[in-house]
Write a protein that holds these residues in place. Structure first.
Motif, PDB file in Angstrom:
ATOM      1  N   LEU A  52       0.845  -1.191   0.000  1.00 48.63           N
ATOM      2  CA  LEU A  52       0.000   0.000   0.000  1.00 48.63           C
ATOM      3  C   LEU A  52       0.881   1.242   0.000  1.00 48.63           C
ATOM      4  O   LEU A  52       1.822   1.340   0.788  1.00 48.63           O
ATOM      5  N   LEU A  53       0.573   2.171  -0.879  1.00 43.40           N
ATOM      6  CA  LEU A  53       1.252   3.459  -0.907  1.00 43.40           C
ATOM      7  C   LEU A  53       0.244   4.512  -0.475  1.00 43.40           C
ATOM      8  O   LEU A  53      -0.759   4.724  -1.148  1.00 43.40           O
ATOM      9  N   TYR A  54       0.493   5.129   0.651  1.00 44.82           N
ATOM     10  CA  TYR A  54      -0.408   6.162   1.127  1.00 44.82           C
ATOM     11  C   TYR A  54      -0.102   7.464   0.397  1.00 44.82           C
ATOM     12  O   TYR A  54       1.041   7.933   0.402  1.00 44.82           O
ATOM     13  N   ASP A  55      -1.118   8.003  -0.259  1.00 45.83           N
ATOM     14  CA  ASP A  55      -1.013   9.272  -0.984  1.00 45.83           C
ATOM     15  C   ASP A  55       0.156   9.276  -1.972  1.00 45.83           C
ATOM     16  O   ASP A  55       0.899  10.242  -2.088  1.00 45.83           O
ATOM     17  N   GLY A  56       0.338   8.185  -2.659  1.00 45.44           N
ATOM     18  CA  GLY A  56       1.353   8.085  -3.708  1.00 45.44           C
ATOM     19  C   GLY A  56       2.744   7.731  -3.235  1.00 45.44           C
ATOM     20  O   GLY A  56       3.641   7.541  -4.037  1.00 45.44           O
TER      21      GLY A  56
ATOM     22  N   ALA B  43       2.148  -5.070  -7.908  1.00 46.53           N
ATOM     23  CA  ALA B  43       2.221  -3.619  -8.066  1.00 46.53           C
ATOM     24  C   ALA B  43       1.556  -2.955  -6.864  1.00 46.53           C
ATOM     25  O   ALA B  43       0.586  -3.474  -6.315  1.00 46.53           O
ATOM     26  N   PRO B  44       2.076  -1.808  -6.435  1.00 41.09           N
ATOM     27  CA  PRO B  44       1.492  -1.145  -5.259  1.00 41.09           C
ATOM     28  C   PRO B  44       0.100  -0.590  -5.540  1.00 41.09           C
ATOM     29  O   PRO B  44      -0.223  -0.233  -6.660  1.00 41.09           O
ATOM     30  N   LEU B  45      -0.698  -0.542  -4.488  1.00 39.69           N
ATOM     31  CA  LEU B  45      -2.015   0.088  -4.545  1.00 39.69           C
ATOM     32  C   LEU B  45      -1.931   1.421  -3.835  1.00 39.69           C
ATOM     33  O   LEU B  45      -1.402   1.500  -2.726  1.00 39.69           O
ATOM     34  N   ASP B  46      -2.456   2.469  -4.466  1.00 41.10           N
ATOM     35  CA  ASP B  46      -2.435   3.788  -3.851  1.00 41.10           C
ATOM     36  C   ASP B  46      -3.655   3.951  -2.947  1.00 41.10           C
ATOM     37  O   ASP B  46      -4.773   3.608  -3.332  1.00 41.10           O
ATOM     38  N   VAL B  47      -3.424   4.454  -1.754  1.00 36.11           N
ATOM     39  CA  VAL B  47      -4.499   4.718  -0.798  1.00 36.11           C
ATOM     40  C   VAL B  47      -4.608   6.218  -0.629  1.00 36.11           C
ATOM     41  O   VAL B  47      -3.640   6.877  -0.224  1.00 36.11           O
ATOM     42  N   ASP B  48      -5.759   6.757  -0.951  1.00 34.39           N
ATOM     43  CA  ASP B  48      -6.042   8.182  -0.740  1.00 34.39           C
ATOM     44  C   ASP B  48      -6.485   8.319   0.712  1.00 34.39           C
ATOM     45  O   ASP B  48      -7.598   7.950   1.075  1.00 34.39           O
ATOM     46  N   THR B  49      -5.600   8.847   1.559  1.00 30.75           N
ATOM     47  CA  THR B  49      -5.895   8.885   2.991  1.00 30.75           C
ATOM     48  C   THR B  49      -7.063   9.804   3.326  1.00 30.75           C
ATOM     49  O   THR B  49      -7.802   9.532   4.262  1.00 30.75           O
ATOM     50  N   ARG B  50      -7.231  10.886   2.589  1.00 30.90           N
ATOM     51  CA  ARG B  50      -8.364  11.783   2.865  1.00 30.90           C
ATOM     52  C   ARG B  50      -9.672  11.042   2.621  1.00 30.90           C
ATOM     53  O   ARG B  50     -10.604  11.130   3.423  1.00 30.90           O
ATOM     54  N   ALA B  51      -9.747  10.276   1.535  1.00 27.10           N
ATOM     55  CA  ALA B  51     -10.977   9.543   1.207  1.00 27.10           C
ATOM     56  C   ALA B  51     -11.194   8.352   2.141  1.00 27.10           C
ATOM     57  O   ALA B  51     -12.315   8.078   2.556  1.00 27.10           O
ATOM     58  N   SER B  52     -10.112   7.632   2.484  1.00 26.02           N
ATOM     59  CA  SER B  52     -10.297   6.407   3.265  1.00 26.02           C
ATOM     60  C   SER B  52     -10.194   6.595   4.770  1.00 26.02           C
ATOM     61  O   SER B  52     -10.800   5.842   5.532  1.00 26.02           O
ATOM     62  N   LEU B  53      -9.427   7.580   5.214  1.00 28.20           N
ATOM     63  CA  LEU B  53      -9.211   7.759   6.653  1.00 28.20           C
ATOM     64  C   LEU B  53      -9.769   9.073   7.191  1.00 28.20           C
ATOM     65  O   LEU B  53      -9.797   9.277   8.398  1.00 28.20           O
ATOM     66  N   GLY B  54     -10.139   9.976   6.308  1.00 28.87           N
ATOM     67  CA  GLY B  54     -10.733  11.238   6.740  1.00 28.87           C
ATOM     68  C   GLY B  54      -9.717  12.348   6.874  1.00 28.87           C
ATOM     69  O   GLY B  54      -8.502  12.134   6.828  1.00 28.87           O
ATOM     70  N   ALA B  55     -10.218  13.544   7.052  1.00 29.83           N
ATOM     71  CA  ALA B  55      -9.385  14.741   7.112  1.00 29.83           C
ATOM     72  C   ALA B  55      -8.501  14.784   8.353  1.00 29.83           C
ATOM     73  O   ALA B  55      -7.502  15.501   8.383  1.00 29.83           O
ATOM     74  N   ALA B  56      -8.839  14.027   9.386  1.00 26.48           N
ATOM     75  CA  ALA B  56      -8.052  14.058  10.621  1.00 26.48           C
ATOM     76  C   ALA B  56      -6.722  13.311  10.494  1.00 26.48           C
ATOM     77  O   ALA B  56      -5.826  13.510  11.309  1.00 26.48           O
ATOM     78  N   TYR B  57      -6.581  12.469   9.446  1.00 28.39           N
ATOM     79  CA  TYR B  57      -5.340  11.706   9.274  1.00 28.39           C
ATOM     80  C   TYR B  57      -4.202  12.651   8.900  1.00 28.39           C
ATOM     81  O   TYR B  57      -4.336  13.492   8.034  1.00 28.39           O
ATOM     82  N   GLU B  58      -3.081  12.510   9.580  1.00 27.31           N
ATOM     83  CA  GLU B  58      -1.882  13.283   9.270  1.00 27.31           C
ATOM     84  C   GLU B  58      -0.706  12.339   9.168  1.00 27.31           C
ATOM     85  O   GLU B  58      -0.540  11.457   9.995  1.00 27.31           O
ATOM     86  N   ASP B  59       0.113  12.544   8.164  1.00 26.56           N
ATOM     87  CA  ASP B  59       1.322  11.754   8.003  1.00 26.56           C
ATOM     88  C   ASP B  59       2.515  12.689   8.156  1.00 26.56           C
ATOM     89  O   ASP B  59       2.387  13.907   7.987  1.00 26.56           O
ATOM     90  N   ILE B  60       3.646  12.139   8.452  1.00 28.72           N
ATOM     91  CA  ILE B  60       4.881  12.914   8.507  1.00 28.72           C
ATOM     92  C   ILE B  60       5.481  12.843   7.116  1.00 28.72           C
ATOM     93  O   ILE B  60       5.818  11.761   6.639  1.00 28.72           O
ATOM     94  N   ASP B  61       5.574  13.985   6.457  1.00 36.93           N
ATOM     95  CA  ASP B  61       6.055  14.006   5.080  1.00 36.93           C
ATOM     96  C   ASP B  61       7.539  13.701   4.961  1.00 36.93           C
ATOM     97  O   ASP B  61       7.980  13.125   3.968  1.00 36.93           O
ATOM     98  N   ARG B  62       8.304  14.073   5.981  1.00 33.48           N
ATOM     99  CA  ARG B  62       9.751  13.938   5.877  1.00 33.48           C
ATOM    100  C   ARG B  62      10.331  13.620   7.251  1.00 33.48           C
ATOM    101  O   ARG B  62      10.001  14.276   8.233  1.00 33.48           O
ATOM    102  N   ARG B  63      11.215  12.633   7.282  1.00 32.76           N
ATOM    103  CA  ARG B  63      11.892  12.284   8.539  1.00 32.76           C
ATOM    104  C   ARG B  63      13.358  12.004   8.216  1.00 32.76           C
ATOM    105  O   ARG B  63      13.669  11.056   7.510  1.00 32.76           O
ATOM    106  N   VAL B  64      14.250  12.852   8.740  1.00 26.08           N
ATOM    107  CA  VAL B  64      15.679  12.725   8.471  1.00 26.08           C
ATOM    108  C   VAL B  64      16.433  12.945   9.784  1.00 26.08           C
ATOM    109  O   VAL B  64      16.347  14.019  10.372  1.00 26.08           O
TER     110      VAL B  64
END
Length: 183
Positions: free
Chosen positions: A58-62, A120-141
């Protein structure tokens, strides 16, 4: 991975989680937190056995989020340097890769290593499947500069090589995967 060392003659902090390990044979080192380096033969208790040949990743938001992946050999090398370094006493170090890869690139590295039959990976649109409250960390270094300056340590195993070595290990040890899923 973060390493915390006790002060010379001081009291060693008490581990607070299962991930914290105290090993008196390593001398001054207290391994405080190990952030899941790629480790052939080690599965986390909550993770299912890898099944890239059967289930699509699964690829969340691409999969544009970036992470820095570390291979266990690099983490061990850093741990040994810390254990032998007087300059490391009482210090805390971030240990890991500071090279960013997107999650999509990591998935493709796994697919390339697994080869034919990797789903092949499946794309998961987090806004559509998990709602607006879902937040991911875009970058971790992690900032691994201190480990480099004080210990002379630098990570060395890139993502593609670490994945390929892990897949090769899994193929040699089919008991590790569910019914030999990595073939």
């Amino acid at each position: 991975m973060v390493l915390l060392l006790r002060q010379g003659g001081g009291r060693t902090p008490r581990p607070r989680t299962r991930a914290q390990v105290r090993n008196p044979d390593v001398g001054r080192a207290l391994l405080q937190r190990l952030r899941a380096p790629a480790t052939p033969g080690l599965r986390h208790q909550q993770d299912p056995a890898p099944t890239p040949a059967r289930a699509p990743p699964l690829l969340y938001d691409g999969g544009a989020q970036t992470r820095c992946f570390s291979f266990v050999d690099d983490a061990v090398a850093a741990t040994l340097l810390v254990a032998d370094s007087e300059a490391a006493e009482g210090e805390t170090f971030n240990v890991g890769s500071d090279q960013e890869w997107t999650i999509a690139e990591a998935v493709e590295a796994v697919r390339a290593s697994v080869g034919a039959g990797a789903a092949a990976p499946l794309d998961v649109d987090t806004r559509a499947s998990l709602g607006a409250a879902y937040e991911d960390i875009d970058r971790r270094v992690p900032d691994v500069g201190k480990a480099s300056r004080v210990l002379g340590w630098r990570w060395g195993v890139p993502l593609e090589e670490g994945v390929a070595r892990t897949v090769a290990w899994a193929r040699r040890n089919p008991w590790w995967t569910e019914k030999g899923a990595v073939t």
